[in-house]
Design an enzyme around this catalytic site. Structure first.
Site, PDB file in Angstrom:
ATOM      1  N   GLY A  51      28.097 -67.425  -5.950  1.00 55.32           N
ATOM      2  CA  GLY A  51      27.615 -68.702  -7.220  1.00 55.32           C
ATOM      3  C   GLY A  51      27.598 -67.832  -8.275  1.00 55.32           C
ATOM      4  O   GLY A  51      27.033 -66.804  -8.381  1.00 55.32           O
ATOM      5  N   ASP A  87       6.651 -68.906 -10.904  1.00 55.66           N
ATOM      6  CA  ASP A  87       6.152 -70.282 -11.062  1.00 55.66           C
ATOM      7  C   ASP A  87       4.412 -69.283 -11.286  1.00 55.66           C
ATOM      8  O   ASP A  87       4.027 -69.327 -12.135  1.00 55.66           O
ATOM      9  CB  ASP A  87       5.904 -71.270 -10.782  1.00 55.66           C
ATOM     10  N   ARG A 143      14.778 -81.317 -10.810  1.00 63.81           N
ATOM     11  CA  ARG A 143      15.345 -80.375  -9.452  1.00 63.81           C
ATOM     12  C   ARG A 143      16.194 -81.262  -8.449  1.00 63.81           C
ATOM     13  O   ARG A 143      17.158 -80.783  -8.146  1.00 63.81           O
ATOM     14  CB  ARG A 143      14.607 -79.424  -9.032  1.00 63.81           C
ATOM     15  N   ARG A 147       0.457 -66.507 -14.720  1.00 62.70           N
ATOM     16  CA  ARG A 147       0.543 -65.057 -14.529  1.00 62.70           C
ATOM     17  C   ARG A 147      -0.250 -64.562 -16.149  1.00 62.70           C
ATOM     18  O   ARG A 147      -0.729 -63.868 -16.563  1.00 62.70           O
ATOM     19  CB  ARG A 147       1.066 -63.553 -14.396  1.00 62.70           C
ATOM     20  N   LYS A 174      25.149 -69.227 -14.708  1.00 60.88           N
ATOM     21  CA  LYS A 174      24.279 -69.430 -15.447  1.00 60.88           C
ATOM     22  C   LYS A 174      23.076 -68.418 -14.832  1.00 60.88           C
ATOM     23  O   LYS A 174      23.046 -67.460 -15.013  1.00 60.88           O
ATOM     24  CB  LYS A 174      23.676 -70.331 -16.151  1.00 60.88           C
ATOM     25  N   HIS A 205       8.202 -76.149  -5.396  1.00 58.98           N
ATOM     26  CA  HIS A 205       8.307 -75.623  -6.307  1.00 58.98           C
ATOM     27  C   HIS A 205       8.911 -76.416  -7.367  1.00 58.98           C
ATOM     28  O   HIS A 205      10.419 -76.981  -7.293  1.00 58.98           O
ATOM     29  CB  HIS A 205       9.818 -74.563  -6.372  1.00 58.98           C
TER      30      HIS A 205
END
Length: 308
Positions: A7, A147, A87, A152, A10, A174
């Site tokens: 794939g 994430d 998503r 952090r 982007k 996620h």
């Protein structure tokens, strides 16, 4: 090490470029449904590779050219027909492509480690496990690693320390019900007690992808960086600890669904799974995310059976 990248949207292009810059493959095979574009991408990356000290041989190919891969990075996704940040909108279309490709890729490289990047990553990881027949330590998704990096960074800015010194993980789904596990987080050995301030930072981290998506229409640099951390740990057997999407086995009562937990990543894939303690609120969020993933899997599973 031979790496095959499936794939070249982007995200795939950003991942390929990062591999060349970091020298994380000896051979990089680019696979895309747009054959001519893949060849041009390979040419462009080879030109870039000529400016680096390390050597990466990049070439375009088809699924059969991935044979003997050590690592398969799966970034293939159907073109989005909506501007929705959700998503799960792409789940059915991406599963159709996954169903075509994973059995071929697995047969061509039976000893490979398969890293799922395509969203919804928890759902795609679960189906990749079913379709590949690989052991679960060799099929996992990037999950909540990005994430975690987002959280952090916000925490590091809050306390004026380097992000790598913050020991906090985002685990679980996620997505909307990701869990910022502050009850097991620390900074220099000092515990981070859950608070409204920390919860606000967690919300900012969770919402950051949507803000980028609504402006740019996609995110790619962050996920490419997360993929590189995993690939480097595999290539160099670094045994880095990263929250990745994997099949859960009786963690706080959840099993047989893919969600992120911290795992030690090395040359064999997932070498150890860590099971941080969660407080009641964190457990409730973890369970909501698990149910969401389970619902999507149950909705899509019949179409997979019907096609087989």
């Amino acid at each position: 090490m031979k790496v095959s990248l499936i794939g070249l949207g982007k995200v795939g292009s950003a991942v390929a470029h990062a591999i060349v810059l970091k020298g994380l493959a000896d051979e990089l095979v680019l696979v895309s449904r747009r054959t001519e574009m893949a060849r041009s991408e390979a040419d462009d990356l080879n030109h870039a590779a000529g400016l680096e000290e390390h050597s990466v041989e990049v070439r375009a190919g088809g699924d059969v050219d991935t044979a003997g891969s050590d690592v398969i990075l799966y970034c293939d996704a159907a073109q989005s027909k909506t501007s929705d940040v959700d998503r799960y909108c792409a789940a059915r279309g991406n599963l159709e492509r996954l169903r075509e490709r994973i059995p071929i890729l697995a047969a061509a490289s039976p000893q490979a480690i398969c890293v799922m990047v395509t969203n919804p990553v928890d759902v795609m990881t679960w189906f990749a496990l079913q379709l590949s027949g690989f052991p679960q330590e060799r099929v996992f998704g990037v999950g909540t690693l990005l994430d975690t990096a987002r959280l952090r960074r916000l925490l590091s800015e809050r306390w004026s320390v380097h992000a790598s010194d913050v020991r906090a993980y985002v685990i679980g789904e996620h997505g909307e019900d990701q869990v910022a596990s502050f009850s097991s987080a620390s900074l220099g050995g000092e515990a981070m007690k859950p608070s409204d301030d920390l919860a606000s930072l967690a919300r900012q981290a969770a919402e950051s992808a949507g803000k980028i998506y609504r402006t740019r229409g996609f995110t790619n640099y962050g996920i490419a960086g997360a993929t590189m951390m995993i690939l480097e740990s595999i290539r160099n057997n670094r045994r880095r600890t990263a929250p990745v999407s994997m099949r859960i086995n009786n963690y706080h009562g959840v099993s047989d669904v893919c969600l992120s937990l911290p795992a030690v990543i090395g040359r064999r894939g997932i070498e150890r799974v860590l099971r941080p303690e969660l407080n009641e609120a964190e457990q409730a969020t973890f369970h909501r995310g698990a149910q969401r993933i389970r619902d999507v899997i149950q909705t899509l599973a019949p179409s997979l059976v019907a096609a087989s």
